[in-house]
Scaffold this motif. Structure first.
Motif, PDB file in Angstrom:
ATOM      1  N   SER A 190    -111.716  77.977  10.883  1.00  7.09           N
ATOM      2  CA  SER A 190    -111.629  76.805  11.758  1.00  7.09           C
ATOM      3  C   SER A 190    -110.316  76.093  11.500  1.00  7.09           C
ATOM      4  N   TYR A 191    -110.116  74.977  12.213  1.00  5.30           N
ATOM      5  CA  TYR A 191    -108.817  74.317  12.187  1.00  5.30           C
ATOM      6  C   TYR A 191    -109.021  72.815  12.155  1.00  5.30           C
ATOM      7  N   GLY A 192    -108.554  72.188  11.103  1.00  4.61           N
ATOM      8  CA  GLY A 192    -108.629  70.745  11.016  1.00  4.61           C
ATOM      9  C   GLY A 192    -109.517  70.258   9.896  1.00  4.61           C
ATOM     10  N   LEU A 193    -109.269  69.024   9.478  1.00  4.78           N
ATOM     11  CA  LEU A 193    -110.060  68.397   8.422  1.00  4.78           C
ATOM     12  C   LEU A 193    -111.182  67.578   9.032  1.00  4.78           C
ATOM     13  N   ARG A 194    -112.387  67.760   8.501  1.00  6.93           N
ATOM     14  CA  ARG A 194    -113.576  67.026   8.947  1.00  6.93           C
ATOM     15  C   ARG A 194    -114.267  66.495   7.702  1.00  6.93           C
ATOM     16  N   LEU A 195    -114.415  65.186   7.628  1.00  7.46           N
ATOM     17  CA  LEU A 195    -115.007  64.557   6.452  1.00  7.46           C
ATOM     18  C   LEU A 195    -116.206  63.716   6.856  1.00  7.46           C
ATOM     19  N   LEU A 196    -117.233  63.730   6.007  1.00  7.07           N
ATOM     20  CA  LEU A 196    -118.400  62.900   6.248  1.00  7.07           C
ATOM     21  C   LEU A 196    -118.032  61.428   6.093  1.00  7.07           C
ATOM     22  N   ASN A 197    -118.480  60.625   7.023  1.00 13.35           N
ATOM     23  CA  ASN A 197    -118.257  59.185   6.915  1.00 13.35           C
ATOM     24  C   ASN A 197    -118.903  58.643   5.645  1.00 13.35           C
ATOM     25  N   ILE A 244    -108.298  75.844   7.740  1.00 13.58           N
ATOM     26  CA  ILE A 244    -106.892  76.253   7.570  1.00 13.58           C
ATOM     27  C   ILE A 244    -106.683  77.644   8.181  1.00 13.58           C
ATOM     28  N   GLY A 245    -107.318  77.874   9.337  1.00 10.90           N
ATOM     29  CA  GLY A 245    -107.305  79.193   9.950  1.00 10.90           C
ATOM     30  C   GLY A 245    -106.027  79.540  10.683  1.00 10.90           C
ATOM     31  N   LEU A 246    -106.125  80.476  11.619  1.00 10.23           N
ATOM     32  CA  LEU A 246    -104.978  81.117  12.251  1.00 10.23           C
ATOM     33  C   LEU A 246    -104.264  80.274  13.304  1.00 10.23           C
ATOM     34  N   PHE A 247    -104.850  79.164  13.721  1.00 10.14           N
ATOM     35  CA  PHE A 247    -104.286  78.419  14.838  1.00 10.14           C
ATOM     36  C   PHE A 247    -104.022  76.963  14.450  1.00 10.14           C
ATOM     37  N   ASP A 296    -107.522  72.688  17.159  1.00  8.09           N
ATOM     38  CA  ASP A 296    -108.896  73.182  17.204  1.00  8.09           C
ATOM     39  C   ASP A 296    -109.368  73.436  18.627  1.00  8.09           C
ATOM     40  N   CYS A 297    -108.607  73.001  19.625  1.00  8.75           N
ATOM     41  CA  CYS A 297    -108.975  73.283  21.010  1.00  8.75           C
ATOM     42  C   CYS A 297    -107.743  73.183  21.897  1.00  8.75           C
ATOM     43  N   LYS A 338    -106.202  68.981  14.206  1.00  6.22           N
ATOM     44  CA  LYS A 338    -105.360  70.157  14.001  1.00  6.22           C
ATOM     45  C   LYS A 338    -105.295  70.581  12.550  1.00  6.22           C
ATOM     46  N   ASN A 339    -104.935  71.833  12.363  1.00 10.39           N
ATOM     47  CA  ASN A 339    -104.749  72.439  11.050  1.00 10.39           C
ATOM     48  C   ASN A 339    -103.668  71.667  10.294  1.00 10.39           C
TER      49      ASN A 339
END
Length: 428
Positions: free
Chosen positions: A115-122, A212-215, A218-219, A252-253
């Protein structure tokens, strides 16, 4: 993270099965559009207020270009994960300088090459940390829905400076999981219909996901058209409406935004015996061919298609939608001759060695892969890393974390050329 391509979560209580998946296929390009409801409701967007109690810290050192990886039981009390790689990430208020205490380090963030991008729990973010909301041209807050195999994350899009292992990505959009964009109290129906909302540590099995994937984005499709159940503009009075995003709003990554080591990563983990391991330590190094210690060397490069896939041939079956994914906790493929348990794991009576052949999308590279499977049901609860696999989808071989054991695996980001190689590609 790949939707509908990996096997559902194990029912074994001692394991928390972290299956990573890519965003909805529509986000990769060519997805169907959805009309956005017209809303001109004004909206005052406040800075993010986390609900966690984590302490703030000063800006990390920007020396070095590598970070530690741990594979352990995970952060959820009373459960134990298996084959989940974790890293620590520091997020700061954008523009923080000097020794101002405006940063927070979050541990046990899943490292995901799918996947691509950082996602953190609030709930993992301190109530004292300020992260500005990303807003649309109408002043409304931007929210995002991210569909995974076993659930969905919903939350606002916020800006942060991201520090990882001596690298920094400045002013990057991230997803704040569980935060209500623009004060909108509900979750859009088309988002909640994609799966169970995972906005707690117990549901997610971590404090966030680092893609930290290939792209880069994320969309990509969301930059030019509305994609249902993906991005929204939201307000407290008008709710949320499907929306496009701009390049400055899309999650984004973060690797692609590093100053120098921005064309990819290499992950290195030790090998794991048939008995499994009670803990692993490894490294993720940023950049490929940008430093003396991240050259591609003798690794074979496997170029992928525009969706990040190459071809795996197994049991005389060619699967053209195959991929590497550190966020998947097993090897997932179809083999009707193997015995499965009730959760779909393959359970050989003794360690079973199999082989397959991977071929690049371009057909220029090909190589045999030998892999071993053990019975997950007989592993002690203390084991957190093992060579396990389960039933997958036809046409696809998902090379999850066990593939990374004992290998150095490179992820080349799409569109960036260094040392004669242009992503997207895998190499090992």
């Amino acid at each position: 993270m790949r939707i509908n391509r990996n096997f559902p979560a194990s029912v074994k209580t001692q394991f928390t099965m972290m299956i990573a998946a890519l965003l909805l296929v529509a986000c990769g390009g060519g997805g169907s559009s959805s009309s956005s409801s017209s809303s001109t409701t004004s909206n005052t967007v406040t800075n993010q207020t986390g609900t966690g109690s984590g302490s703030l810290t000063t800006i990390p050192s920007t020396t070095g270009h590598a970070a530690s990886i741990v594979v352990d039981a995970g952060p959820v009390s009373g459960t134990s994960s298996i084959n989940v790689p974790y890293v620590s990430v520091t997020v700061c208020t954008p523009g923080t300088s000097g020794s101002t205490a405006a940063c927070q380090t979050i541990d046990h963030v899943t490292l995901d090459t799918g996947s691509y991008g950082l996602r953190l729990l609030n709930s993992a973010l301190s109530s004292n940390l300020t992260l500005p909301a990303v807003t649309a041209s109408n002043g409304q807050a931007v929210g995002e829905c991210t569909a995974f195999v076993i659930g969905t994350t919903w939350g606002s899009v916020r800006l942060a400076d991201i520090y990882i292992g001596g690298e920094v990505a400045k002013n990057i959009p991230i997803q704040d999981i569980g935060d209500h964009p623009g004060g909108a109290s509900g979750i859009p129906t088309d988002c909640s219909n994609t799966g169970t909302i995972e906005d707690t540590q117990a549901a997610l099995g971590s404090n966030g996901i680092l893609g930290i994937g290939l792209f880069v984005n994320d969309c990509d499709t969301c930059l030019s058209q509305v994609v249902a159940a993906t991005y929204y503009t939201c307000s407290s009075s008008g709710g949320c409406s499907n929306s496009k995003v701009t390049s400055s709003q899309v999650v984004k990554n973060p690797v692609a935004s590093f100053a120098v080591d921005n064309n990819g990563t290499l992950i290195k983990l030790p090998s794991v015996s048939s008995a499994g391991s009670t803990g692993l330590s490894g490294t993720i190094t940023f950049g490929i061919g940008t430093e003396t210690d991240n050259t591609i060397g003798t690794a074979t490069v496997y170029y992928t298609d525009s969706s990040g896939n190459f071809t795996t041939t197994f049991n005389n079956t060619t699967m053209s939608s195959s991929y590497l994914d550190s966020g998947s906790n097993g090897l997932f493929f179809v083999d009707a001759s193997l015995t499965q348990d009730s959760a779909g794991w393959y359970i050989p009576t003794s360690p079973l060695t199999l082989s397959a052949t991977n071929t690049s999308h371009t057909g220029l590279s090909s190589g045999a892969i030998s892999f071993t499977l053990v019975d997950v049901d007989t592993l002690p609860a203390s084991i957190v890393a093992a060579n396990i696999g389960g039933a997958g989808s036809s046409g696809s071989f998902a090379w999850g974390l066990p593939f990374f054991f004992g290998r150095t695996v490179y992820t080349g980001i799409s569109g960036i050329t260094v040392s004669g190689y242009t992503g997207p590609y895998w190499a090992y």
